[in-house]
Design a protein around this motif. Structure first.
Motif, PDB file in Angstrom:
ATOM      1  N   GLN A   1     -15.125  -5.270  16.164  1.00  0.00           N
ATOM      2  CA  GLN A   1     -15.444  -4.481  14.919  1.00  0.00           C
ATOM      3  C   GLN A   1     -16.571  -4.950  13.975  1.00  0.00           C
ATOM      4  OE1 GLN A   1     -11.592  -4.870  12.590  1.00  0.00           O
ATOM      5  NE2 GLN A   1     -12.533  -3.406  10.974  1.00  0.00           N
ATOM      6  N   GLU A   2     -16.969  -6.112  14.144  1.00  0.00           N
ATOM      7  CA  GLU A   2     -18.192  -6.547  13.265  1.00  0.00           C
ATOM      8  C   GLU A   2     -19.444  -6.393  13.715  1.00  0.00           C
ATOM      9  OE1 GLU A   2     -17.491  -7.185  10.113  1.00  0.00           O
ATOM     10  OE2 GLU A   2     -15.128  -6.602  10.124  1.00  0.00           O
ATOM     11  N   ALA A   3     -19.500  -7.105  15.029  1.00  0.00           N
ATOM     12  CA  ALA A   3     -20.766  -7.048  15.674  1.00  0.00           C
ATOM     13  C   ALA A   3     -20.550  -6.984  17.069  1.00  0.00           C
ATOM     14  CB  ALA A   3     -21.402  -8.349  15.698  1.00  0.00           C
ATOM     15  N   PRO A   4     -20.453  -5.818  17.830  1.00  0.00           N
ATOM     16  CA  PRO A   4     -20.016  -5.691  19.023  1.00  0.00           C
ATOM     17  C   PRO A   4     -21.177  -6.156  20.136  1.00  0.00           C
ATOM     18  CG  PRO A   4     -20.458  -3.470  18.267  1.00  0.00           C
ATOM     19  CD  PRO A   4     -20.563  -4.565  17.055  1.00  0.00           C
ATOM     20  N   ILE A   5     -22.242  -6.359  19.623  1.00  0.00           N
ATOM     21  CA  ILE A   5     -23.311  -7.248  20.295  1.00  0.00           C
ATOM     22  C   ILE A   5     -23.628  -8.297  19.633  1.00  0.00           C
ATOM     23  CG2 ILE A   5     -25.554  -7.208  21.605  1.00  0.00           C
ATOM     24  CD1 ILE A   5     -25.374  -4.203  21.511  1.00  0.00           C
ATOM     25  N   SER A   6     -23.054  -9.521  20.062  1.00  0.00           N
ATOM     26  CA  SER A   6     -23.337 -10.645  18.984  1.00  0.00           C
ATOM     27  C   SER A   6     -23.727 -11.972  19.903  1.00  0.00           C
ATOM     28  CB  SER A   6     -22.063 -11.060  18.448  1.00  0.00           C
ATOM     29  OG  SER A   6     -20.958 -11.233  19.379  1.00  0.00           O
ATOM     30  N   ARG A   7     -24.051 -12.980  19.329  1.00  0.00           N
ATOM     31  CA  ARG A   7     -24.528 -14.115  19.874  1.00  0.00           C
ATOM     32  C   ARG A   7     -23.517 -15.159  20.120  1.00  0.00           C
ATOM     33  NH1 ARG A   7     -29.147 -14.025  22.740  1.00  0.00           N
ATOM     34  NH2 ARG A   7     -29.977 -16.100  21.947  1.00  0.00           N
ATOM     35  N   VAL A   8     -23.349 -15.990  21.022  1.00  0.00           N
ATOM     36  CA  VAL A   8     -22.473 -17.036  21.500  1.00  0.00           C
ATOM     37  C   VAL A   8     -23.098 -18.081  22.037  1.00  0.00           C
ATOM     38  CG1 VAL A   8     -20.419 -15.279  21.808  1.00  0.00           C
ATOM     39  CG2 VAL A   8     -21.784 -15.866  23.708  1.00  0.00           C
TER      40      VAL A   8
ATOM     41  N   ASP B   1     -28.512  -0.107  20.459  1.00  0.00           N
ATOM     42  CA  ASP B   1     -27.488  -0.209  19.271  1.00  0.00           C
ATOM     43  C   ASP B   1     -28.101  -0.857  18.294  1.00  0.00           C
ATOM     44  OD1 ASP B   1     -25.252   0.924  18.090  1.00  0.00           O
ATOM     45  OD2 ASP B   1     -24.445  -0.800  18.230  1.00  0.00           O
ATOM     46  N   GLY B   2     -29.558  -0.770  18.178  1.00  0.00           N
ATOM     47  CA  GLY B   2     -30.145  -1.410  16.960  1.00  0.00           C
ATOM     48  C   GLY B   2     -30.500  -3.111  17.371  1.00  0.00           C
ATOM     49  N   ILE B   3     -30.129  -3.419  18.652  1.00  0.00           N
ATOM     50  CA  ILE B   3     -30.395  -5.098  18.856  1.00  0.00           C
ATOM     51  C   ILE B   3     -31.657  -4.915  20.057  1.00  0.00           C
ATOM     52  CG2 ILE B   3     -29.430  -6.858  20.397  1.00  0.00           C
ATOM     53  CD1 ILE B   3     -27.931  -6.571  17.531  1.00  0.00           C
ATOM     54  N   ALA B   4     -32.531  -5.715  19.679  1.00  0.00           N
ATOM     55  CA  ALA B   4     -33.560  -5.829  20.626  1.00  0.00           C
ATOM     56  C   ALA B   4     -33.203  -7.095  21.700  1.00  0.00           C
ATOM     57  CB  ALA B   4     -34.969  -6.184  19.686  1.00  0.00           C
ATOM     58  N   PHE B   5     -33.362  -6.264  22.868  1.00  0.00           N
ATOM     59  CA  PHE B   5     -33.113  -7.362  23.924  1.00  0.00           C
ATOM     60  C   PHE B   5     -34.418  -7.861  24.406  1.00  0.00           C
ATOM     61  CE2 PHE B   5     -28.997  -5.233  24.099  1.00  0.00           C
ATOM     62  CZ  PHE B   5     -27.984  -6.099  24.336  1.00  0.00           C
ATOM     63  N   ARG B   6     -34.821  -8.994  24.557  1.00  0.00           N
ATOM     64  CA  ARG B   6     -35.893  -9.805  25.218  1.00  0.00           C
ATOM     65  C   ARG B   6     -35.749 -10.256  26.672  1.00  0.00           C
ATOM     66  NH1 ARG B   6     -38.673  -6.713  21.838  1.00  0.00           N
ATOM     67  NH2 ARG B   6     -38.570  -7.387  19.533  1.00  0.00           N
ATOM     68  N   ALA B   7     -36.948 -10.071  27.487  1.00  0.00           N
ATOM     69  CA  ALA B   7     -36.900 -10.492  28.710  1.00  0.00           C
ATOM     70  C   ALA B   7     -36.567 -12.003  28.543  1.00  0.00           C
ATOM     71  CB  ALA B   7     -38.230 -10.453  29.309  1.00  0.00           C
ATOM     72  N   GLY B   8     -35.543 -12.464  29.410  1.00  0.00           N
ATOM     73  CA  GLY B   8     -35.107 -13.795  29.598  1.00  0.00           C
ATOM     74  C   GLY B   8     -33.753 -13.913  28.720  1.00  0.00           C
ATOM     75  N   ASP B   9     -33.298 -13.118  27.855  1.00  0.00           N
ATOM     76  CA  ASP B   9     -32.057 -13.176  27.348  1.00  0.00           C
ATOM     77  C   ASP B   9     -30.985 -13.078  28.275  1.00  0.00           C
ATOM     78  OD1 ASP B   9     -33.396 -12.986  24.957  1.00  0.00           O
ATOM     79  OD2 ASP B   9     -32.742 -11.422  24.068  1.00  0.00           O
ATOM     80  N   GLY B  10     -30.111 -13.977  28.000  1.00  0.00           N
ATOM     81  CA  GLY B  10     -28.998 -13.749  29.159  1.00  0.00           C
ATOM     82  C   GLY B  10     -27.856 -13.059  28.024  1.00  0.00           C
TER      83      GLY B  10
END
Length: 401
Positions: free
Chosen positions: A31-38, A301-310
Motif C-alpha cells: 500500500q505504501e511503497a510496492p517497490i521498497s528497499r529491504v 513506476d517511478g523507481i530507477a533500477f540501476r545495473a547491479g541492483d538486487g
C-alpha cells in the motif's frame, strides 16, 4: 508513492504471524511503497516488489538476469553463491536458457502430463493404503506428501526410489536458512555427484526415462555435456518433489481447518482443479524464487533500477494483492486465479507446473474421498511450520481418522 529509500530498510525475510498467510508487512509495503528497499541477512540491501502488476511488469523486462553468479544478485541464504550451478536452468539467461529449456519443455506439456495420470493415481492409492494400514495418528508428510511427488519424479527421471531418503535429507540442508555455507556447498556437490553417476549409467544403458531421452536429444544435435545434464537432472529432482510435497501438506492442513471449503471439494470434485489454483495462490510456497539482478538501467513506476541492483519479487505478496484478488485472505474456489505468481512469470515460469497441478488434484480428491473422517491430530497453531526454509511448508502433519 512513498519511497522507502530514505528510510531504514526492514529486514528480509519477514516473519509470518498467521501460518497460512504471508508476512503482514507485505500488505503495508504494497500500500505504501510496492517497490521498497529491504536488508538481507548478509547486510546488503535489495529492492522488494509486493504489487501484482509491478511484479509481472518487472519479470517481463529484458534488463534483468537470473544468473546467481552476477554481482548484486540477492543472496537470501549464506553461501548460496558457492553452490555449483552449471546446468541449472533457473540460473540461466537467454540465449543459453532458451536453448536448454527448449530441450526439456516437451517432457512437461499438458498432453504428456495427462498420460501420467494413471501412474500418479496408482502411486497415490498405494501411499494412502499404507497410511491406513499403519498406526494412528500418522504423519501425512511422511505417509503421503513426500512419497507421492518423490516417487513420481523418480520414475520420470529414472532415479532409484530406494535412494529417496538420501536426496530428501540433503534437499532439506540446501533449502534451510540455518545451514552453513560449507554444509550447503558440500551437500550440493554430493547431490551433483550422485546425479552425475546416474547420468553416466544411462549413457551406457539408456532406459525409458527423461534423463535417457535428454541424453539422446543432446547427442542428436552434437551438444551433449554430462555436467550440464547433471545440473538439469538435479534441478528437476529437487524441484520436482520439494515444492509439491509442501503444497500437499499445506493444502490438506488448510482444508481441514476450513470445513465449508472441504465440504465443497467432497461434493464437487470436478472443481478441484480450480481449488488447486486457488491454493497455489493462497500459499505461494516459493515466495522468492523470482529474485533477479538488474543488468541494465531502467525505470518502473517511478523507481530507477540501476545495473547491479538486487531485486526480490514476493510471489506471496503479489498473490494477496487486493487490487487483483478480492478478499485475498480467503480461499475462493470460484476465483479462477490462474494469473497468480506461484509458478513465477515470464521466461522462467516453472517447467513442472502442469505436473504439480495434476499431483495436487489427484492427491486431494483421492485422500478426502477415501478417508472421509480425516482430521488434524494437533491444532494448527501447534504444527511445525517451515519458517526456516526457502520453500514454505510443514515439517510434520499429524492426522487421524
Amino acid at each position: 508513492m512513498t519511497s522507502s529509500t530514505a528510510q531504514t530498510a526492514p529486514a528480509y525475510p519477514m516473519p509470518r504471524s498467521c501460518p497460512f498467510g504471508p508476512p503482514p508487512q507485505y500488505a503495508h509495503l504494497r500500500q505504501e511503497a510496492p517497490i521498497s528497499r529491504v536488508t538481507l541477512q548478509d547486510g546488503t540491501q535489495a529492492w522488494l516488489i509486493t504489487g501484482h502488476a509491478l511484479a509481472r511488469a518487472f519479470l517481463s523486462s529484458d534488463k534483468i538476469s537470473s544468473n546467481r553468479a552476477n554481482p548484486g544478485f540477492p543472496q537470501l541464504v549464506p553461501g548460496v553463491a558457492s553452490v555449483p550451478l552449471k546446468g541449472t536452468i533457473v540460473a540461466m539467461d537467454p540465449p543459453e536458457h532458451s536453448r536448454h529449456r527448449r530441450m526439456v519443455t516437451n517432457e512437461f506439456t499438458v498432453r504428456r502430463v495427462k498420460q501420467m495420470r494413471p501412474e500418479i493415481q496408482r502411486i497415490t492409492d498405494r501411499a494412502i493404503d499404507e497410511m491406513l494400514a499403519g498406526p494412528r495418528p500418522a504423519d501425512l508428510v511422511e505417509a503421503v506428501s513426500l512419497p507421492v511427488p518423490s516417487l513420481v519424479i523418480c520414475e520420470l527421471l529414472g532415479v532409484p526410489y530406494a535412494d529417496r531418503g538420501q536426496f530428501q535429507s540433503r534437499t532439506t540442508i540446501i533449502l534451510s536458512r540455518n545451514s552453513t555455507s560449507e554444509q550447503r556447498r558440500d551437500t550440493a556437490l554430493w547431490l551433483r555427484g550422485y546425479i552425475s553417476d546416474l547420468v553416466a549409467g544411462k549413457e551406457a544403458r539408456p532406459g525409458d526415462d527423461l534423463l535417457s531421452r535428454l541424453i539422446a536429444k543432446y547427442r542428436d544435435i552434437d551438444a551433449y555435456d554430462r555436467e550440464t545434464l547433471t545440473g538439469i537432472g538435479l534441478l528437476l529432482l529437487v524441484g520436482g518433489h520439494e515444492t509439491t510435497a509442501n503444497m500437499i501438506s499445506l493444502s490438506v492442513a488448510s482444508l481441514l481447518d476450513d470445513p465449508p471449503i472441504l465440504a465443497g471439494l467432497r461434493e464437487r470434485p470436478e472443481q478441484t482443479p480450480q481449488l488447486v489454483e486457488e491454493l497455489l495462490r493462497f500459499h505461494s510456497v516459493v515466495d522468492n524464487a523470482t529474485s533477479r539482478v538488474v543488468v541494465e538501467d531502467f525505470e518502473l513506476d517511478g523507481i530507477a533500477f540501476r545495473a547491479g541492483d538486487g531485486v526480490i519479487v514476493a510471489a506471496a505478496a503479489a498473490g494477496h494483492d487486493p487490487d487483483v484478488f478480492a478478499r485475498p485472505d480467503r480461499i475462493d474456489v470460484d476465483r479462477g486465479a490462474r494469473h497468480h505468481l506461484a509458478f513465477g512469470f515470464g521466461i522462467h515460469q516453472c517447467l513442472g507446473q502442469n505436473l504439480a497441478r495434476l499431483e495436487l488434484e489427484i492427491v486431494l480428491n483421492t485422500l478426502f474421498a477415501r478417508v472421509p473422517t480425516l482430521a488434524l491430530a494437533e491444532p494448527v497453531e501447534r504444527l511445525p511450520f517451515k519458517t526456516d526454509a526457502l520453500v514454505y511448508g510443514i515439517h510434520r502433519l499429524p492426522v487421524t481418522w
